[in-house]
Scaffold this motif. Structure first.
Motif, PDB file in Angstrom:
ATOM      1  N   THR A  23       0.854  -1.188   0.000  1.00 19.78           N
ATOM      2  CA  THR A  23       0.000   0.000   0.000  1.00 19.78           C
ATOM      3  C   THR A  23       0.888   1.235   0.000  1.00 19.78           C
ATOM      4  OG1 THR A  23      -1.759  -1.132   1.218  1.00 19.78           O
ATOM      5  CG2 THR A  23      -1.774   1.286   1.241  1.00 19.78           C
ATOM      6  N   ARG A  73       1.656   7.082   9.967  1.00 20.99           N
ATOM      7  CA  ARG A  73       2.383   6.054   9.219  1.00 20.99           C
ATOM      8  C   ARG A  73       3.833   6.434   8.969  1.00 20.99           C
ATOM      9  NH1 ARG A  73      -1.366   5.506   4.121  1.00 20.99           N
ATOM     10  NH2 ARG A  73      -1.184   7.777   4.369  1.00 20.99           N
ATOM     11  N   THR A  84      -0.016  -2.158  12.237  1.00 26.33           N
ATOM     12  CA  THR A  84      -1.038  -1.142  12.026  1.00 26.33           C
ATOM     13  C   THR A  84      -2.411  -1.690  12.374  1.00 26.33           C
ATOM     14  OG1 THR A  84       0.269  -0.192  10.238  1.00 26.33           O
ATOM     15  CG2 THR A  84      -2.029   0.455  10.349  1.00 26.33           C
ATOM     16  N   ALA A  85      -3.201  -0.893  13.065  1.00 23.04           N
ATOM     17  CA  ALA A  85      -4.566  -1.268  13.413  1.00 23.04           C
ATOM     18  C   ALA A  85      -5.485  -0.076  13.150  1.00 23.04           C
ATOM     19  CB  ALA A  85      -4.665  -1.689  14.877  1.00 23.04           C
ATOM     20  N   THR A  86      -6.745  -0.369  12.891  1.00 23.14           N
ATOM     21  CA  THR A  86      -7.728   0.684  12.653  1.00 23.14           C
ATOM     22  C   THR A  86      -8.162   1.299  13.977  1.00 23.14           C
ATOM     23  OG1 THR A  86      -8.521  -0.436  10.670  1.00 23.14           O
ATOM     24  CG2 THR A  86      -9.971   1.220  11.641  1.00 23.14           C
ATOM     25  N   GLY A  87      -8.364   2.615  13.980  1.00 19.70           N
ATOM     26  CA  GLY A  87      -8.758   3.330  15.189  1.00 19.70           C
ATOM     27  C   GLY A  87      -7.585   4.087  15.778  1.00 19.70           C
ATOM     28  N   GLN A  88      -7.896   5.182  16.473  1.00 21.13           N
ATOM     29  CA  GLN A  88      -6.838   5.965  17.080  1.00 21.13           C
ATOM     30  C   GLN A  88      -7.274   6.502  18.434  1.00 21.13           C
ATOM     31  OE1 GLN A  88      -7.680   9.575  14.118  1.00 21.13           O
ATOM     32  NE2 GLN A  88      -6.177  10.129  15.659  1.00 21.13           N
ATOM     33  N   THR A 168     -10.921   6.155  22.474  1.00 19.29           N
ATOM     34  CA  THR A 168     -10.612   5.498  21.221  1.00 19.29           C
ATOM     35  C   THR A 168     -11.619   5.903  20.159  1.00 19.29           C
ATOM     36  OG1 THR A 168      -9.673   3.588  22.368  1.00 19.29           O
ATOM     37  CG2 THR A 168     -10.278   3.286  20.058  1.00 19.29           C
ATOM     38  N   ALA A 171     -12.353   5.867  13.596  1.00 19.49           N
ATOM     39  CA  ALA A 171     -11.547   6.140  12.410  1.00 19.49           C
ATOM     40  C   ALA A 171     -10.079   6.299  12.783  1.00 19.49           C
ATOM     41  CB  ALA A 171     -12.066   7.390  11.714  1.00 19.49           C
ATOM     42  N   GLY A 172      -9.244   6.469  11.778  1.00 22.47           N
ATOM     43  CA  GLY A 172      -7.827   6.706  12.007  1.00 22.47           C
ATOM     44  C   GLY A 172      -7.025   5.427  12.080  1.00 22.47           C
ATOM     45  N   THR A 173      -5.760   5.575  12.449  1.00 24.58           N
ATOM     46  CA  THR A 173      -4.817   4.460  12.458  1.00 24.58           C
ATOM     47  C   THR A 173      -3.954   4.514  13.704  1.00 24.58           C
ATOM     48  OG1 THR A 173      -4.718   4.509  10.032  1.00 24.58           O
ATOM     49  CG2 THR A 173      -2.960   3.333  11.179  1.00 24.58           C
ATOM     50  N   THR A 174      -3.664   3.344  14.259  1.00 21.96           N
ATOM     51  CA  THR A 174      -2.731   3.227  15.378  1.00 21.96           C
ATOM     52  C   THR A 174      -1.570   2.338  14.962  1.00 21.96           C
ATOM     53  OG1 THR A 174      -4.425   3.525  17.078  1.00 21.96           O
ATOM     54  CG2 THR A 174      -2.404   2.406  17.742  1.00 21.96           C
TER      55      THR A 174
END
Length: 247
Positions: A23, A73, A84-88, A168, A171-174
């Motif tokens: 990606t 990222r 990487t996981a979904t949510g922030q 938490t 949306a977003g990325t952790t």
């Protein structure tokens, strides 16, 4: 009269992870990008002041990318071993008045369902930074909290308070980074186009780069500034870089 060879602005700068079906990562809002190509020469000296010949014995390709944005990222570009996981996790402030109804005297913050961490409470009525205690030990200017529900003492009823906390977001990325053994690294390809589109587009493709020295500058009265250093290496076929132009 011929046209000039100048161009203005910076276009796309994209990092592409190695491996199958990667990606691409667009590197935020680009302010500038520099690439330095340097060779190391070894002169052959005789009995005269000037060298008889010069041999190129080393070559390095490195650069820096400056952005005016922050993308989580970017950390993964520098540190190997990130997942990487979904949510922030996000920060919020909840302002309310401690209710005067019969106890317990509680305030439930807006995002209590995904509440994570207490960041403190300020009593706006008297300016006191309140102390956190265990549940059941509440006293004047002392509160307890569990799962986003803040409990206060009867002495603090009708006082206005500002509650800071994290929660938490969906949306977003952790990104999570684990400590890797020495020698672990993450490889990327880097593509730069300046400016994108039109008839004056130029491009550079570095098939194998390593990023380092991520710097994040956060200012109260200016844009967030991020910089990334990188060094280019040869790819599996021995190629260092490709350049594209319309001439």
């Amino acid at each position: 009269m011929g046209y000039h060879r100048s161009f203005i602005g910076i276009g796309y700068v994209t990092a592409i992870p190695s491996g199958a079906n990667p990606t691409p990562i667009s590197l935020a809002i680009i302010k500038s990008a520099t690439i330095d190509v340097k060779s190391t020469d070894k002169p052959l000296m005789g009995n005269k002041m000037s060298a008889v010949d010069v041999a190129t014995v080393g070559l390095s390709i490195s650069g820096k990318i400056n952005t005016s944005d922050w993308d989580a990222r970017l950390v993964g570009l520098v540190l190997p071993g990130t997942t990487t996981a979904t949510g922030q996790t996000k920060a919020a402030t909840h302002s309310a008045t401690v209710p005067a109804v019969a106890g317990p005297y509680t305030i439930t913050v807006t995002n209590s369902a995904t509440w994570v961490t207490d960041l403190g409470v300020v009593n706006l009525s008297n300016g006191v930074v309140m102390a956190r205690v265990a549940g059941g030990a509440e006293a004047t200017n002392k509160y307890s909290v569990a799962a986003g529900v803040y409990t206060f003492h009867a002495d603090d009823t009708l006082d206005s308070v500002a509650i800071s906390y994290t929660y938490t977001g969906v949306a977003g990325t952790t990104l999570t980074s684990t400590n890797q053994t020495s020698g672990a690294t993450a490889g990327y390809a880097l593509r730069l186009f300046d400016p994108p589109g039109g008839t004056r587009e130029n491009g550079i493709y570095l098939p194998a780069v390593k990023f380092s020295n991520l710097s994040l500058g956060m200012k109260i009265d200016d844009w967030t500034e991020t910089s990334l250093d990188f060094t280019a290496y040869e790819d599996a076929t021995g190629n260092l870089f490709y350049t594209y132009g319309n001439e």
